[in-house]
Write a protein that holds these residues in place. Structure first.
Motif, PDB file in Angstrom:
ATOM      1  N   LEU A  75       0.836  -1.209   0.000  1.00  0.00           N
ATOM      2  CA  LEU A  75       0.000   0.000   0.000  1.00  0.00           C
ATOM      3  C   LEU A  75       0.868   1.256   0.000  1.00  0.00           C
ATOM      4  CD1 LEU A  75      -2.825  -1.047   2.476  1.00  0.00           C
ATOM      5  CD2 LEU A  75      -3.153  -0.316   0.098  1.00  0.00           C
ATOM      6  N   VAL A  76       1.894   1.277   0.840  1.00  0.00           N
ATOM      7  CA  VAL A  76       2.797   2.431   0.881  1.00  0.00           C
ATOM      8  C   VAL A  76       3.507   2.579  -0.458  1.00  0.00           C
ATOM      9  CG1 VAL A  76       4.903   3.361   1.946  1.00  0.00           C
ATOM     10  CG2 VAL A  76       3.086   2.411   3.374  1.00  0.00           C
ATOM     11  N   ASP A  77       3.889   1.474  -1.063  1.00  0.00           N
ATOM     12  CA  ASP A  77       4.551   1.529  -2.360  1.00  0.00           C
ATOM     13  C   ASP A  77       3.644   2.169  -3.412  1.00  0.00           C
ATOM     14  OD1 ASP A  77       6.757   0.929  -4.145  1.00  0.00           O
ATOM     15  OD2 ASP A  77       5.463  -0.634  -4.991  1.00  0.00           O
ATOM     16  N   VAL A  78       2.382   1.762  -3.449  1.00  0.00           N
ATOM     17  CA  VAL A  78       1.429   2.338  -4.410  1.00  0.00           C
ATOM     18  C   VAL A  78       1.249   3.827  -4.141  1.00  0.00           C
ATOM     19  CG1 VAL A  78      -1.006   2.362  -5.111  1.00  0.00           C
ATOM     20  CG2 VAL A  78       0.203   0.187  -4.861  1.00  0.00           C
ATOM     21  N   LEU A  79       1.052   4.197  -2.882  1.00  0.00           N
ATOM     22  CA  LEU A  79       0.845   5.608  -2.540  1.00  0.00           C
ATOM     23  C   LEU A  79       2.086   6.439  -2.832  1.00  0.00           C
ATOM     24  CD1 LEU A  79      -1.100   5.182   0.820  1.00  0.00           C
ATOM     25  CD2 LEU A  79      -2.043   5.821  -1.411  1.00  0.00           C
ATOM     26  N   ARG A  80       3.248   5.886  -2.542  1.00  0.00           N
ATOM     27  CA  ARG A  80       4.509   6.602  -2.776  1.00  0.00           C
ATOM     28  C   ARG A  80       4.718   6.835  -4.263  1.00  0.00           C
ATOM     29  NH1 ARG A  80       9.258   4.828  -4.244  1.00  0.00           N
ATOM     30  NH2 ARG A  80       8.559   2.681  -4.154  1.00  0.00           N
ATOM     31  N   ARG A  81       4.461   5.811  -5.068  1.00  0.00           N
ATOM     32  CA  ARG A  81       4.671   5.919  -6.504  1.00  0.00           C
ATOM     33  C   ARG A  81       3.629   6.806  -7.162  1.00  0.00           C
ATOM     34  NH1 ARG A  81       4.390   0.356  -8.085  1.00  0.00           N
ATOM     35  NH2 ARG A  81       4.385   1.095 -10.227  1.00  0.00           N
ATOM     36  N   GLY A  84      -1.304   9.857   5.507  1.00  0.00           N
ATOM     37  CA  GLY A  84      -2.336  10.776   5.962  1.00  0.00           C
ATOM     38  C   GLY A  84      -3.564  10.537   5.117  1.00  0.00           C
ATOM     39  N   SER A  85      -4.689  11.099   5.537  1.00  0.00           N
ATOM     40  CA  SER A  85      -5.908  10.917   4.757  1.00  0.00           C
ATOM     41  C   SER A  85      -6.761  12.175   4.819  1.00  0.00           C
ATOM     42  CB  SER A  85      -6.699   9.714   5.269  1.00  0.00           C
ATOM     43  OG  SER A  85      -7.196   9.972   6.563  1.00  0.00           O
ATOM     44  N   GLU A  86      -7.620  12.258   3.821  1.00  0.00           N
ATOM     45  CA  GLU A  86      -8.577  13.363   3.752  1.00  0.00           C
ATOM     46  C   GLU A  86      -9.907  12.772   3.325  1.00  0.00           C
ATOM     47  OE1 GLU A  86      -9.349  16.915   0.674  1.00  0.00           O
ATOM     48  OE2 GLU A  86      -7.327  16.844   1.506  1.00  0.00           O
ATOM     49  N   ARG A  87     -10.950  13.100   4.050  1.00  0.00           N
ATOM     50  CA  ARG A  87     -12.281  12.578   3.751  1.00  0.00           C
ATOM     51  C   ARG A  87     -12.959  13.507   2.754  1.00  0.00           C
ATOM     52  NH1 ARG A  87     -14.346   8.216   4.499  1.00  0.00           N
ATOM     53  NH2 ARG A  87     -15.347   7.303   6.233  1.00  0.00           N
ATOM     54  N   ARG A  88     -13.538  12.902   1.714  1.00  0.00           N
ATOM     55  CA  ARG A  88     -14.338  13.641   0.732  1.00  0.00           C
ATOM     56  C   ARG A  88     -15.618  12.845   0.499  1.00  0.00           C
ATOM     57  NH1 ARG A  88      -9.630  14.378  -3.640  1.00  0.00           N
ATOM     58  NH2 ARG A  88      -8.134  15.366  -2.276  1.00  0.00           N
ATOM     59  N   GLY A  89     -16.676  13.277   1.112  1.00  0.00           N
ATOM     60  CA  GLY A  89     -17.945  12.545   0.987  1.00  0.00           C
ATOM     61  C   GLY A  89     -17.830  11.184   1.630  1.00  0.00           C
ATOM     62  N   TRP A 128     -15.823   8.756   0.607  1.00  0.00           N
ATOM     63  CA  TRP A 128     -14.524   8.145   0.380  1.00  0.00           C
ATOM     64  C   TRP A 128     -13.406   8.873   1.107  1.00  0.00           C
ATOM     65  CZ3 TRP A 128     -14.938   3.500  -1.449  1.00  0.00           C
ATOM     66  CH2 TRP A 128     -16.029   3.176  -2.240  1.00  0.00           C
ATOM     67  N   ALA A 129     -12.380   8.119   1.412  1.00  0.00           N
ATOM     68  CA  ALA A 129     -11.178   8.688   2.017  1.00  0.00           C
ATOM     69  C   ALA A 129     -10.057   8.619   0.985  1.00  0.00           C
ATOM     70  CB  ALA A 129     -10.792   7.908   3.270  1.00  0.00           C
ATOM     71  N   TYR A 130      -9.271   9.675   0.931  1.00  0.00           N
ATOM     72  CA  TYR A 130      -8.135   9.749   0.013  1.00  0.00           C
ATOM     73  C   TYR A 130      -6.859   9.713   0.838  1.00  0.00           C
ATOM     74  CZ  TYR A 130     -11.390  10.849  -3.695  1.00  0.00           C
ATOM     75  OH  TYR A 130     -12.401  10.785  -4.620  1.00  0.00           O
ATOM     76  N   TYR A 131      -5.921   8.869   0.440  1.00  0.00           N
ATOM     77  CA  TYR A 131      -4.705   8.640   1.216  1.00  0.00           C
ATOM     78  C   TYR A 131      -3.476   9.126   0.472  1.00  0.00           C
ATOM     79  CZ  TYR A 131      -7.574   5.862   4.306  1.00  0.00           C
ATOM     80  OH  TYR A 131      -8.532   5.464   5.208  1.00  0.00           O
ATOM     81  N   TYR A 132      -2.461   9.502   1.243  1.00  0.00           N
ATOM     82  CA  TYR A 132      -1.180   9.959   0.695  1.00  0.00           C
ATOM     83  C   TYR A 132      -0.077   9.618   1.698  1.00  0.00           C
ATOM     84  CZ  TYR A 132      -2.373  13.717   3.895  1.00  0.00           C
ATOM     85  OH  TYR A 132      -2.753  14.421   5.020  1.00  0.00           O
ATOM     86  N   CYS A 146      -7.768   7.502  -3.799  1.00  0.00           N
ATOM     87  CA  CYS A 146      -9.019   7.097  -3.156  1.00  0.00           C
ATOM     88  C   CYS A 146      -8.929   5.635  -2.759  1.00  0.00           C
ATOM     89  CB  CYS A 146     -10.184   7.314  -4.117  1.00  0.00           C
ATOM     90  SG  CYS A 146     -11.771   6.818  -3.411  1.00  0.00           S
ATOM     91  N   VAL A 147      -9.493   5.311  -1.614  1.00  0.00           N
ATOM     92  CA  VAL A 147      -9.488   3.922  -1.155  1.00  0.00           C
ATOM     93  C   VAL A 147     -10.193   3.033  -2.175  1.00  0.00           C
ATOM     94  CG1 VAL A 147     -11.584   4.040   0.256  1.00  0.00           C
ATOM     95  CG2 VAL A 147      -9.771   2.453   0.878  1.00  0.00           C
TER      96      VAL A 147
END
Length: 118
Positions: free
Chosen positions: A51-57, A92-97, A99-103, A63-64
């Motif tokens: 998961l970290v690899d996908v987010l890092r790249r 970290g994450s940010e909620r939008r409606g 769904w949660a978006y991760y970075y 979005c989850v």
């Protein structure tokens, strides 16, 4: 050829006494070691590492709902892994409606990678 060795009688050291002086002392203070251990423990699971690899790249917010199809896991299980990473400060994450978006939080990985590179 015989070698003569001088043998000294055994002496008992006091209970709890050190047998020798340490050669090297820790360079990482206790608080920093605890922090890096939390990060290492969170990364100790193959799914979380991926998961970290996908987010890092991706280098942005993901979005989850985009992450779930990448793994043979249910959405709640993926969310659990992301929560562990978030609790460790790696993502970290940010909620939008709904769904949660991760970075990735780069500073969390820089500390451990910098220490490992020394």
């Amino acid at each position: 050829m015989a070698v003569d060795l001088e043998l000294a009688p055994k002496t008992k050291r006091p209970a709890g006494g050190a047998c020798c002086e340490p050669v090297v002392h820790p360079d990482v203070d206790r608080d920093r070691a605890v922090r890096m251990a939390e990060v290492a423990k969170a990364l100790g699971d193959p799914i979380r590492l991926q998961l970290v690899d996908v987010l890092r790249r991706h280098a942005g917010e993901v979005c989850v709902c985009e992450l779930v199809p990448l793994f043979d896991l249910s959405q709640p299980t993926v969310s659990h892994h992301l929560k562990v990473l978030r609790d460790a400060g790696i993502v970290g994450s940010e909620r939008r409606g709904l769904w949660a978006y991760y970075y990735v939080v780069p500073e969390a990985l820089e500390e451990v990678s910098g220490w490992l590179a020394r």
